[in-house]
Design an enzyme around this catalytic site. Structure first.
Site, PDB file in Angstrom:
ATOM      1  N   MET A 103       3.488   6.011  -2.690  1.00 11.74           N
ATOM      2  CA  MET A 103       4.676   6.768  -3.087  1.00 11.74           C
ATOM      3  C   MET A 103       4.854   6.794  -4.608  1.00 11.74           C
ATOM      4  O   MET A 103       5.264   7.810  -5.171  1.00 11.74           O
ATOM      5  CB  MET A 103       5.928   6.197  -2.410  1.00 11.74           C
ATOM      6  CG  MET A 103       5.927   6.353  -0.883  1.00 11.74           C
ATOM      7  SD  MET A 103       5.756   8.064  -0.296  1.00 11.74           S
ATOM      8  CE  MET A 103       4.034   8.093   0.240  1.00 11.74           C
ATOM      9  N   GLY A 137       0.812  -1.214   0.000  1.00  9.93           N
ATOM     10  CA  GLY A 137       0.000   0.000   0.000  1.00  9.93           C
ATOM     11  C   GLY A 137       0.842   1.258   0.000  1.00  9.93           C
ATOM     12  O   GLY A 137       0.557   2.224  -0.719  1.00  9.93           O
ATOM     13  N   CYS A 138       1.895   1.244   0.785  1.00 16.58           N
ATOM     14  CA  CYS A 138       2.772   2.419   0.852  1.00 16.58           C
ATOM     15  C   CYS A 138       3.549   2.579  -0.456  1.00 16.58           C
ATOM     16  O   CYS A 138       3.803   3.701  -0.896  1.00 16.58           O
ATOM     17  CB  CYS A 138       3.696   2.321   2.060  1.00 16.58           C
ATOM     18  SG  CYS A 138       2.784   2.435   3.620  1.00 16.58           S
ATOM     19  N   ALA A 139       3.908   1.478  -1.075  1.00 14.75           N
ATOM     20  CA  ALA A 139       4.587   1.539  -2.378  1.00 14.75           C
ATOM     21  C   ALA A 139       3.666   2.202  -3.405  1.00 14.75           C
ATOM     22  O   ALA A 139       4.093   3.088  -4.159  1.00 14.75           O
ATOM     23  CB  ALA A 139       4.995   0.144  -2.830  1.00 14.75           C
TER      24      ALA A 139
END
Length: 152
Positions: A50, A45-47
């Protein structure tokens, strides 16, 4: 700290990017600043979060906006992660030590998990809070909502 309110002047911080450069908000007065808090590097999710910023880097720049991806991960971890993701323009900041200090300062820290919330904080050219939104951990910000907030 209590929840940020639109119109208030943001409290400055000092964090380091993946090249160990010091970043302070007052260095960027005259630009819009998007603080994109995310819980942890190396997660799907963070990938996606970003990479969304990286994919929209030119549009954000054309809107006089600098975006920062901020998490509690260390500088070496954020540097390796940026390389792994192919993120070259969006600046990643480390809120590693004191652990989560900036996330705490802005009310964006989960004390029970030791990570920051997923949130967008937009700061205007005069360093005043223009937009704040906290998202469910697995939900990505709507980039168009951020573009709209910049234009207001």
């Amino acid at each position: 700290m209590s929840e940020l309110k639109t119109g208030e002047t943001i409290v400055d911080f000092t964090l380091y990017d993946t090249k160990r450069n010091e970043v302070r908000l007052h260095y960027l007065k005259g630009k819009n600043i998007l603080l994109a808090f995310h819980p942890l590097a190396w997660t799907k999710g963070c990938a996606r979060h970003m990479k969304m910023l990286e994919d929209n880097y030119e549009k954000l720049s054309s809107m006089n906006t600098v975006a920062f991806g901020i998490s509690i991960d260390s500088v070496p971890s954020k540097k390796a992660w940026a390389k792994e993701l192919g993120v070259e323009k969006t600046v990643f900041l480390s809120d590693f030590w004191p652990h989560g200090e900036v996330a705490r300062m802005y009310g964006m820290f989960y004390e029970d998990m030791g990570v920051s919330k997923r949130a967008s904080i937009l700061i205007d050219e005069d360093l005043k809070v223009k937009f704040v939104k906290v998202y469910e951990d697995h939900k990505l910000p709507d980039i168009n909502e951020i573009f709209d907030a910049i234009e207001v």
